[in-house]
Structure formats: C-alpha cells, structure tokens
Design an enzyme around this catalytic site. Structure first.
Site, PDB file in Angstrom:
ATOM      1  N   HIS A  36      25.333 -20.918 -88.396  1.00  0.00           N
ATOM      2  CA  HIS A  36      25.677 -22.204 -89.001  1.00  0.00           C
ATOM      3  C   HIS A  36      25.613 -22.160 -90.528  1.00  0.00           C
ATOM      4  CE1 HIS A  36      25.177 -26.407 -90.241  1.00  0.00           C
ATOM      5  NE2 HIS A  36      25.827 -26.722 -89.142  1.00  0.00           N
ATOM      6  N   ASP A  37      26.795 -22.171 -91.162  1.00  0.00           N
ATOM      7  CA  ASP A  37      26.931 -22.390 -92.612  1.00  0.00           C
ATOM      8  C   ASP A  37      26.202 -21.383 -93.502  1.00  0.00           C
ATOM      9  OD1 ASP A  37      28.358 -24.559 -91.733  1.00  0.00           O
ATOM     10  OD2 ASP A  37      27.209 -26.063 -92.814  1.00  0.00           O
ATOM     11  N   LYS A 123      34.740 -25.845 -90.500  1.00  0.00           N
ATOM     12  CA  LYS A 123      33.854 -26.982 -90.223  1.00  0.00           C
ATOM     13  C   LYS A 123      34.009 -28.034 -91.317  1.00  0.00           C
ATOM     14  CE  LYS A 123      28.820 -27.695 -89.753  1.00  0.00           C
ATOM     15  NZ  LYS A 123      28.469 -28.107 -91.143  1.00  0.00           N
TER      16      LYS A 123
END
Length: 210
Positions: A36-37, A123
């Site tokens: 995630h990110d 995203k």
C-alpha cells in the site's frame, strides 16, 4: 496540509500487537498481498535510516519473497503524480496537490520494488478499493484474503482493511510491515483494525503460517 516530518519510533514487537478477535489464518491459496502506497513521495516524510521505515521495508521485502515463492499475487497500490484538482477531489482540501509529476517521487524503493507478475493498481482515495479494480482482481484470481503492508497505517491501510471487511474479504494487517505518522497513530490503527475488521499479526507470524 503537507505531510508531517515523522520522528523516529520503534515498530511494535510481537508483545505489542493487539489480540486477534477472530481465528482467521493466512492461506497462500486464498491470499494476495497489497503493498500500500510505498512510493518515495510518501516515504520521504520518514527518517531515511532506522525505525520505523527501514525495518518496515525490510519486513515487507521478506513478506514479498515469501508470497512470490508460494504463488500469492502481489498488488501494488500507487498514486499518479501531477493530479488535477478534479482528480484529487476532497484529498486536495485535506492534503494539498499530492505527488508531483516526478518519476523519483512516484517510484518504489528498490528493496520492495515490483517484480515478475506483480500488478500495479492506480489508486485515487484512501482505500485501495475506492475507484479501482482491486475487488475484481481478487475475485478473478480466486482470492478472498488480503495481506496489507505499507503506509500510512491510520489512513489508507486502515481504510482498505475496513473496505475489505465490507466485501467479505479477510484482511490481515502486518503490524511491523506498516508505518505511520507516530507510534501513537500506528498503535491506534492496529488496535482499531484488530477490534473492527482485521487480524493484526507480525511478519514472523505471517512467515510461519503455511
């Protein structure tokens, strides 16, 4: 609001993690890993060396090697630099313009870089499920478990785990492979996730689950 300058803090040890509320176990035949990110722009808020970032990335690298060896899909959420105000939406009000249109800022550190068949997922919001194909990707690969690593624990990681729960996807947040604005925010996110929507476990626990 710009990203804060994050002070060093120690990652939680096994004894610091909140207890499991459910008996879920990671099954490599059912699970995918979401990175995630982990883009340089977001990681630039941390001290370059030492905790929490350096050990969190090292743990993430171990998890990725484990997942790939067992054939678990690996999905990277990432944001595009140079977003327009329309693309940013309400994130503009809370966080400003976000990533610049710069390859270095948008890149992923070498130690946790994508490889082979890993999927890059563009995203737009806190949750990796919002306005993306993540749910479809999991369904198409027959996966109903999601192991989450990355940043920031009390924002996108927590929101993604909550969204997974809403879709009857079992979420697993690796407590020492995520990082946050502070030790307090980190602990708060893990506690909330464990109480409401996910299993919180350590890297060592994950690697022991077959």
């Amino acid at each position: 609001m710009a990203l804060p300058a994050i002070a060093p803090y120690a990652l939680p040890g096994p004894g610091d993690l909140p207890p499991r509320k459910v008996s879920w176990q990671v099954d490599p035949a059912r699970a995918a890993v979401l990175v995630h990110d982990l883009q340089n722009y977001f990681l630039g808020a941390f001290p370059a060396e030492g905790p929490p970032l350096e050990p969190a990335l090292a743990n993430t690298a171990r998890i990725l090697a484990h997942a790939r060896a067992l054939g678990m899909p690996v999905i990277y959420s990432h944001q595009r630099g140079g977003q327009t105000p329309e693309e940013r939406g309400l994130q503009l009000d809370f966080w400003g313009p976000g990533l610049p249109a710069d390859e270095q800022a948008q890149g992923v550190p070498v130690v946790v870089a994508p490889a082979g068949q890993d999927v890059m997922l563009l995203k737009w919001k806190y949750s990796a499920f919002a306005r993306t194909d993540l749910a479809d990707l999991l369904a198409e690969s027959g996966r109903d478990q999601l192991v989450i690593v990355g940043v920031y624990a009390h924002i996108g990681v927590m929101m993604t785990a909550s969204d997974a729960w809403s879709r009857d996807i079992q979420a697993f947040v690796v407590g020492d492979a995520v990082a946050d604005f502070s030790a307090e925010k980190h602990a708060e996110a893990l506690r909330w996730a464990a109480e409401k929507c996910a299993v919180v476990l350590s890297t060592a626990d994950l690697l022991e689950e077959k």
